[in-house]
Design a protein around this motif. Structure first.
Motif, PDB file in Angstrom:
ATOM      1  N   VAL A   1      25.895 -33.911  10.102  1.00  0.00           N
ATOM      2  CA  VAL A   1      24.564 -33.900   9.483  1.00  0.00           C
ATOM      3  C   VAL A   1      24.649 -34.346   8.019  1.00  0.00           C
ATOM      4  O   VAL A   1      23.750 -34.080   7.219  1.00  0.00           O
ATOM      5  CB  VAL A   1      23.883 -32.519   9.605  1.00  0.00           C
ATOM      6  CG1 VAL A   1      23.538 -32.226  11.055  1.00  0.00           C
ATOM      7  CG2 VAL A   1      24.745 -31.407   9.019  1.00  0.00           C
TER       8      VAL A   1
ATOM      9  N   ARG B   1       9.852 -29.925   8.267  1.00  0.00           N
ATOM     10  CA  ARG B   1      10.956 -29.659   7.338  1.00  0.00           C
ATOM     11  C   ARG B   1      11.406 -30.961   6.662  1.00  0.00           C
ATOM     12  O   ARG B   1      11.733 -30.969   5.466  1.00  0.00           O
ATOM     13  CB  ARG B   1      12.110 -28.993   8.092  1.00  0.00           C
ATOM     14  CG  ARG B   1      13.278 -28.586   7.225  1.00  0.00           C
ATOM     15  CD  ARG B   1      14.230 -27.658   7.959  1.00  0.00           C
ATOM     16  NE  ARG B   1      13.655 -26.315   8.119  1.00  0.00           N
ATOM     17  CZ  ARG B   1      13.345 -25.764   9.285  1.00  0.00           C
ATOM     18  NH1 ARG B   1      13.559 -26.423  10.420  1.00  0.00           N
ATOM     19  NH2 ARG B   1      12.826 -24.555   9.326  1.00  0.00           N
TER      20      ARG B   1
ATOM     21  N   TYR C   1      22.195 -24.169   6.582  1.00  0.00           N
ATOM     22  CA  TYR C   1      22.908 -25.051   7.514  1.00  0.00           C
ATOM     23  C   TYR C   1      22.639 -24.646   8.960  1.00  0.00           C
ATOM     24  O   TYR C   1      22.082 -25.416   9.750  1.00  0.00           O
ATOM     25  CB  TYR C   1      24.400 -25.013   7.185  1.00  0.00           C
ATOM     26  CG  TYR C   1      25.282 -25.710   8.183  1.00  0.00           C
ATOM     27  CD1 TYR C   1      24.964 -26.971   8.673  1.00  0.00           C
ATOM     28  CD2 TYR C   1      26.453 -25.102   8.631  1.00  0.00           C
ATOM     29  CE1 TYR C   1      25.781 -27.611   9.593  1.00  0.00           C
ATOM     30  CE2 TYR C   1      27.283 -25.742   9.537  1.00  0.00           C
ATOM     31  CZ  TYR C   1      26.940 -26.985  10.026  1.00  0.00           C
ATOM     32  OH  TYR C   1      27.741 -27.603  10.935  1.00  0.00           O
TER      33      TYR C   1
ATOM     34  N   LEU D   1      19.418 -26.518   9.615  1.00  0.00           N
ATOM     35  CA  LEU D   1      19.527 -27.850  10.185  1.00  0.00           C
ATOM     36  C   LEU D   1      20.020 -27.757  11.627  1.00  0.00           C
ATOM     37  O   LEU D   1      19.816 -28.675  12.419  1.00  0.00           O
ATOM     38  CB  LEU D   1      20.499 -28.711   9.367  1.00  0.00           C
ATOM     39  CG  LEU D   1      20.139 -28.932   7.891  1.00  0.00           C
ATOM     40  CD1 LEU D   1      21.242 -29.724   7.190  1.00  0.00           C
ATOM     41  CD2 LEU D   1      18.790 -29.615   7.729  1.00  0.00           C
TER      42      LEU D   1
ATOM     43  N   SER E   1      15.756 -32.418  11.803  1.00  0.00           N
ATOM     44  CA  SER E   1      16.012 -32.462  10.357  1.00  0.00           C
ATOM     45  C   SER E   1      17.487 -32.703  10.053  1.00  0.00           C
ATOM     46  O   SER E   1      17.818 -33.324   9.041  1.00  0.00           O
ATOM     47  CB  SER E   1      15.553 -31.158   9.698  1.00  0.00           C
ATOM     48  OG  SER E   1      16.239 -30.047  10.246  1.00  0.00           O
ATOM     49  N   GLY E   2      18.372 -32.212  10.929  1.00  0.00           N
ATOM     50  CA  GLY E   2      19.796 -32.448  10.735  1.00  0.00           C
ATOM     51  C   GLY E   2      20.152 -33.915  10.862  1.00  0.00           C
ATOM     52  O   GLY E   2      20.961 -34.447  10.081  1.00  0.00           O
TER      53      GLY E   2
ATOM     54  N   PHE F   1      18.889 -35.641   7.781  1.00  0.00           N
ATOM     55  CA  PHE F   1      19.736 -35.335   6.626  1.00  0.00           C
ATOM     56  C   PHE F   1      20.986 -36.209   6.634  1.00  0.00           C
ATOM     57  O   PHE F   1      21.478 -36.608   5.573  1.00  0.00           O
ATOM     58  CB  PHE F   1      20.110 -33.850   6.618  1.00  0.00           C
ATOM     59  CG  PHE F   1      20.482 -33.319   5.267  1.00  0.00           C
ATOM     60  CD1 PHE F   1      19.514 -32.952   4.357  1.00  0.00           C
ATOM     61  CD2 PHE F   1      21.817 -33.200   4.895  1.00  0.00           C
ATOM     62  CE1 PHE F   1      19.852 -32.465   3.095  1.00  0.00           C
ATOM     63  CE2 PHE F   1      22.172 -32.716   3.639  1.00  0.00           C
ATOM     64  CZ  PHE F   1      21.179 -32.352   2.735  1.00  0.00           C
TER      65      PHE F   1
END
Length: 457
Positions: A70, A383, A412, A428, A444-445, A448
């Motif tokens: 991520v 998010r 995390y 995430l 969202s991970g 990211f």
């Protein structure tokens, strides 16, 4: 394309008590959370106490292996004081081995460990002696810090002393959200002062150790926003800034407690007991960097009723409900990304442009399983939008010359949150509490990872 500085830190933050689990095993002694849960389990959401949390104690290798997936190049977590030194003096060798392997595993995956010493988890043995009310706590914390530097200083190059010290002060001694859940403004000030001196003495131990690296503190501070420009509202804003922002930023960065804060406390019979040598210690042991946790703004107005002596902060300033606010309904928190720009300018203009980073920023949402797709992934676009909006304003601050070196999300993997348990999720990665703590990346991970790979968006 919004691009961030070279070598920018992209990562996440968490804490030992909210993630590790094994809270009363493997040599760890009780903290205030363990004891409070045993005494009053009804205070905790769905009976979710500190005993299991996200089981990182067993699953850290899997978690660390997933960090680069991520886009994380850094991770802030904490050491459990009660795990490392169960009685305050005796080293728990199993804890040493656990943390050393945890931090080494991060390094092996090119993830920089940023290690915090205290995240609201007061050891019970010290709480029984008065906790932060007792000046003895300053020396106890300094010994703990010295021990941590000795045991892990070869692996960890970035340290912080406290996470959000204002929280354990307010929640424990003003608003009854943390143990000992009492309401006493004068005790809160004394607890805050001892916390400051514990930080200062930990920094002194770091300097004396000759360790290679840097040390700072993580603060939840931001400029207050007043309802109006009236003299009364501006006075309330000044009191809010003195108590909540300058109280820790000035001594930790500038090496001095603000005179206006001393006057405010004196006028309200709230001055703490101090030692003669404290001012010199504060002046000599300033930090290398600051971490700023930002979730919501502080909006204030003059109190509706005036009093001769303040017995609560609300006697000096009251919260103001801005009618134009955008809100996260799950926490009841206002979403105001522009504050990150204002923080960036404050750090640049008032604090010698000291290096700083966003050490927490995140959005807690309840019942996230509602947003799970057929592929088993939670589509948390809300998010992603939250992070984008905040990063846009942070970038404006960096472009204006503020010395920000990183951005960490909270958190995390979904983690336990004090009295709220797992009600709101921030990660995430999702954590399935009913299926062996199984981790599953969220949308969202994946975003990211793109953010980190591109060093911008």
């Amino acid at each position: 394309m919004i691009k961030f500085p070279d070598n920018f830190l992209w990562g996440a933050a968490a804490s030992a008590p909210q993630t590790e689990g094994h809270s009363l095993t493997n040599g760890k002694s009780a903290t205030t959370w363990d004891e409070w849960f045993e005494q009053n389990p009804e205070k905790f959401n769905h009976g979710q106490g500190p005993q299991d949390t996200s089981n990182v104690y067993e699953m850290y290798k899997e978690d660390v292996a997933n960090m680069p997936r991520v886009g994380m190049n850094s991770y802030r977590t904490s050491i459990s004081w009660a795990r490392l030194l169960p009685d305050g003096r005796t080293l728990n060798q199993e804890a040493v081995e656990f943390y050393r392997d945890y931090f080494q595993t991060m390094l092996d995956h090119n993830v920089e460990p940023i290690v915090n010493l205290f995240h609201f988890d007061m050891p019970w043995w010290l709480m029984k002696e008065g906790g932060w009310e007792n000046r003895k706590s300053v020396d106890d914390f300094a010994f703990y810090a010295k021990t941590a530097f000795e045991q892990f200083g070869d692996l960890v190059k970035t340290w912080s002393t406290f996470n959000e010290p204002l929280v354990h002060i307010e929640c424990g001694y003003l608003y009854q959200f943390h143990y000992p859940a009492i309401v006493d403004f004068k005790k809160a000030v004394q607890v805050g002062y001892h916390t400051l001196m514990a930080h200062v003495c930990a920094v002194r131990e770091f300097r004396n150790s000759g360790a290679d690296g840097k040390i700072g503190i993580i603060l939840n501070v931001l400029p207050a926003y007043s309802r109006s420009d009236s003299a009364e509202d501006i006075k309330a804003k000044e009191a809010a800034d003195l108590l909540n922002t300058y109280s820790f930023l000035d001594p930790t960065v500038l090496g001095v407690i603000p005179e206006k804060l001393i006057t405010l406390l004196k006028d309200n019979d709230l001055l703490p007991y101090v030692d003669a040598a404290d001012n010199e210690l504060i002046a000599k042991n300033t930090v290398d960097y600051i971490g700023i946790n930002y979730y919501q703004p502080r909006r204030v107005k003059a109190p509706d009723n005036s009093v001769k002596k303040a017995r609560m902060p609300s006697d000096l300033y009251e919260s103001y409900d801005w009618p134009d606010k955008k809100i996260n309904p799950y926490r009841g928190w206002e979403i105001y990304p522009k504050a990150l720009y204002d923080v960036a300018m404050m750090m640049k203009d008032q604090y010698h442009n000291i290096p700083w980073f966003v050490s927490e920023n995140g959005m807690g949402v309840a019942d996230e399983q509602r947003f799970m797709g057929d592929d088993g992934m939670i589509d948390d676009q809300y998010r992603i939008d939250f992070m984008k909006e905040h990063l846009e304003w942070l970038h404006k601050g960096i472009e204006a010359g503020s010395n920000c070196f990183g951005y960490h999300v909270w958190t995390y993997v979904d983690c336990w949150s004090w009295l709220n348990g797992y009600r709101n999720r921030y990660g995430l990665y999702s954590v399935d509490l009913d299926n062996g703590f199984k981790r599953t990346v969220k949308k969202s991970g994946l975003w990211f990872k793109q953010l980190s790979d591109n060093n911008g968006f």
